[in-house]
Enzyme design. Sequence first.
Site, short mmCIF file in Angstrom:
data_model
loop_
_atom_site.label_atom_id
_atom_site.label_comp_id
_atom_site.label_asym_id
_atom_site.label_seq_id
_atom_site.Cartn_x
_atom_site.Cartn_y
_atom_site.Cartn_z
N ARG A 157 0.83 -1.21 0.00
CA ARG A 157 0.00 0.00 0.00
C ARG A 157 0.86 1.26 0.00
O ARG A 157 0.54 2.24 -0.66
CB ARG A 157 -0.92 -0.02 1.23
CG ARG A 157 -1.87 1.17 1.31
CD ARG A 157 -2.88 0.98 2.41
NE ARG A 157 -3.79 2.12 2.46
CZ ARG A 157 -3.94 2.91 3.52
NH1 ARG A 157 -3.24 2.68 4.63
NH2 ARG A 157 -4.79 3.91 3.51
N HIS A 163 0.65 4.49 -2.64
CA HIS A 163 0.45 5.88 -2.21
C HIS A 163 1.63 6.76 -2.62
O HIS A 163 1.43 7.96 -2.84
CB HIS A 163 0.24 5.94 -0.70
CG HIS A 163 -1.15 5.59 -0.27
ND1 HIS A 163 -1.94 6.45 0.46
CD2 HIS A 163 -1.90 4.48 -0.49
CE1 HIS A 163 -3.11 5.88 0.67
NE2 HIS A 163 -3.12 4.68 0.12
N ASN A 184 -3.21 9.55 3.84
CA ASN A 184 -1.99 8.88 4.27
C ASN A 184 -1.90 8.68 5.77
O ASN A 184 -0.90 8.14 6.26
CB ASN A 184 -0.77 9.67 3.79
CG ASN A 184 -0.61 9.61 2.27
OD1 ASN A 184 -1.10 8.68 1.64
ND2 ASN A 184 0.06 10.60 1.70
N HIS A 209 -6.14 -5.95 -2.68
CA HIS A 209 -7.01 -6.14 -1.52
C HIS A 209 -7.19 -7.62 -1.18
O HIS A 209 -7.97 -7.95 -0.29
CB HIS A 209 -8.36 -5.48 -1.76
CG HIS A 209 -8.29 -3.97 -1.76
ND1 HIS A 209 -9.29 -3.16 -2.24
CD2 HIS A 209 -7.30 -3.13 -1.34
CE1 HIS A 209 -8.94 -1.90 -2.11
NE2 HIS A 209 -7.73 -1.85 -1.57
#
Length: 319
Positions: free
Chosen positions: A61, A65, A93, A189
């Site tokens: 992840r 980001h 974040n 996911h």
Amino acid sequence: MVSSVVRLLLMVQLLLAMAATDEALDTGYYAATCPDAEAIVRNAMERLHYTDPTLAPAVIRLLFHDCFVRGCDASVLIVPTPRYSSERAAVPNHTLRGFGAVDAVKRALEAACPAAVSCADALALMARDAVALLGGNRYDVALGRRDGTQSNPWEVDLPAPFARLDDVLAYFAARGFSAEETVVLFGAHTVGGAHCSSFRYRLTMPDGAMDETLRCDMLDTCGAADLPLDTDPATFFDPDTPFTVDNNYYAQLMSNRTLLQVDQEAATHPDTAPHVAYYAASPDAFMQRFSEAMAKLSNVGVLEGDAGEVRKVCSRYNN
């Protein structure tokens, strides 16, 4: 609020960077300056993973980001100070984890090869190793990224969990990803989880698209009231195999057993539903395509050559 003109200019800069650097990276980039770089990162990640199995999903992840804001330049790693803010101050974040692990890997790299390996390359390698440690296919990572010298919270425009899928598809397309590749990246996911704040509204205001048993179970877990982030419960996206990269996530989408609205919409949207069905039925194909998509993700908008810098400490600029 950043104006639409500024956002357009930033997008143009990102697309130009992608076009200019896609061929510039090289798997042998550190052959002379730090030949053991990949082994150092892999060994560190193995130790960290067996100490904390939740770290690997967090690193995947973290890469997303970073790369989807200013490109893969480690700008998300900068810690805000009284003198300047950073991407880490932006709301999307606030739930990121893994910063300490990146710092630990960077210290190991600096001990072996001072000022050689960028934080952006370290994070890309860590994400690759995270996928492998979770049972995914290992893939090659071309190296040579440089670290950015800007990190601005107002540039963090990542899609919200409640975003419409059409908007998310446009967002990914602007960064060079097709609808099929977007569905594959949604497959991240398969591991990790989310705070209840990301989907609580689906529990208290049913949209009819979530399996009712799952909704009731999640309402018991999450409660109906909004909570501060530090006390808000979290739950796995895939409770059956939360620490394994597999295609179970897509079967859940087709059974209406997923938490995020944008994920669930992918199961019925005409541009994505065929891909969801295909990967639900094709575990080997998903494993291969997920690794390919992760490799492509790690190449978005990279800096190279004399651009940026090679940070000595990932959480702060050299100067």
